[in-house]
Scaffold this motif. Structure first.
Motif, short mmCIF file in Angstrom:
data_model
loop_
_atom_site.label_atom_id
_atom_site.label_comp_id
_atom_site.label_asym_id
_atom_site.label_seq_id
_atom_site.Cartn_x
_atom_site.Cartn_y
_atom_site.Cartn_z
N ASP A 10 72.35 51.67 86.45
CA ASP A 10 70.79 52.06 86.01
C ASP A 10 70.21 50.74 86.01
O ASP A 10 69.01 50.60 85.18
N TYR A 11 70.62 49.68 86.49
CA TYR A 11 69.38 48.61 86.72
C TYR A 11 68.46 49.10 87.96
O TYR A 11 68.64 49.68 88.53
N ARG A 12 67.43 48.33 87.53
CA ARG A 12 66.26 48.63 88.32
C ARG A 12 65.70 47.30 88.71
O ARG A 12 65.68 46.23 88.31
N LEU A 13 64.99 47.40 89.98
CA LEU A 13 64.38 46.33 90.49
C LEU A 13 63.25 45.87 89.67
O LEU A 13 62.30 46.54 89.54
N THR A 14 63.16 44.79 89.19
CA THR A 14 62.31 44.34 88.15
C THR A 14 61.38 43.14 88.81
O THR A 14 62.00 42.17 89.15
N GLU A 36 64.37 40.63 90.07
CA GLU A 36 65.78 40.47 89.98
C GLU A 36 66.20 42.11 89.34
O GLU A 36 65.20 42.72 89.05
N TYR A 37 67.41 42.39 89.45
CA TYR A 37 67.70 43.75 89.15
C TYR A 37 67.79 43.41 87.44
O TYR A 37 68.54 42.55 87.00
N ASP A 38 67.54 44.52 86.83
CA ASP A 38 67.26 44.07 85.18
C ASP A 38 67.38 45.56 84.46
O ASP A 38 67.23 46.58 85.28
N LEU A 39 67.85 45.69 83.25
CA LEU A 39 68.04 46.85 82.61
C LEU A 39 66.62 47.03 81.55
O LEU A 39 66.36 46.25 80.90
N ALA A 40 65.72 47.87 82.07
CA ALA A 40 64.65 48.27 81.29
C ALA A 40 65.05 49.29 80.07
O ALA A 40 66.07 49.78 79.98
N PRO A 41 64.57 49.25 78.78
CA PRO A 41 63.20 48.50 78.49
C PRO A 41 63.33 47.21 77.92
O PRO A 41 62.25 46.55 77.46
N LYS A 42 64.72 46.68 77.79
CA LYS A 42 64.86 45.50 77.01
C LYS A 42 64.86 44.18 78.10
O LYS A 42 64.55 42.88 77.65
N PHE A 43 64.88 44.39 79.07
CA PHE A 43 65.01 43.21 80.11
C PHE A 43 65.77 41.95 79.86
O PHE A 43 65.20 40.93 79.70
N GLU A 45 67.81 40.02 81.57
CA GLU A 45 68.14 38.89 82.64
C GLU A 45 66.57 38.21 82.51
O GLU A 45 66.56 37.14 82.80
N LEU A 46 65.36 39.13 82.49
CA LEU A 46 64.25 38.60 82.25
C LEU A 46 63.87 37.60 81.09
O LEU A 46 63.47 36.37 81.19
N ARG A 47 64.40 38.07 79.87
CA ARG A 47 64.26 37.22 78.75
C ARG A 47 65.32 35.91 78.83
O ARG A 47 64.57 35.07 78.38
N ARG A 48 66.50 36.00 79.56
CA ARG A 48 67.23 34.96 79.70
C ARG A 48 66.41 34.03 80.29
O ARG A 48 66.50 32.61 80.18
N PHE A 49 65.77 34.36 81.46
CA PHE A 49 65.08 33.55 82.47
C PHE A 49 63.85 33.05 81.67
O PHE A 49 63.72 31.52 81.95
#
Length: 87
Positions: A10-14, A36-43, A45-49
């Motif tokens: 359930d990772y989505r292209l974000t 990147e591929y990330d898990l919605a809605p908390k994201f 990977e994006l938060r880490r970046f």
């Protein structure tokens, strides 16, 4: 982990459009696109970046726009009224 395995979990292209202030000219904004591929809605990977960006890079963040799309999903079904064959 490869892209297909992530999508099955359930990772989505974000995609994130990040606007930031240029370090040498704080009045100017620059754009950076992250994908990147990330898990919605908390994201996570994006938060880490973004945490890495805030603590290690000089350009102060202005705003972040996020879009994501589930790639593996049920296919669309369409009923046809007729079928034409061309030779």
């Amino acid at each position: 982990m490869n892209a297909v395995a992530l999508q099955l979990r359930d990772y989505r292209l974000t995609t994130a459009e990040i606007l930031y202030h240029m370090p040498d000219h704080p009045g100017l904004l620059q754009t950076f696109v992250w994908q990147e591929y990330d898990l919605a809605p908390k994201f996570p990977e994006l938060r880490r970046f973004l945490n890495f960006w805030s603590s290690n890079l000089e350009g102060k963040l202005h705003s972040v726009k996020v879009a994501n799309q589930k790639i593996i999903s049920a296919s669309d079904w369409m009923n046809t009224d007729c079928e034409l064959t061309l030779h």
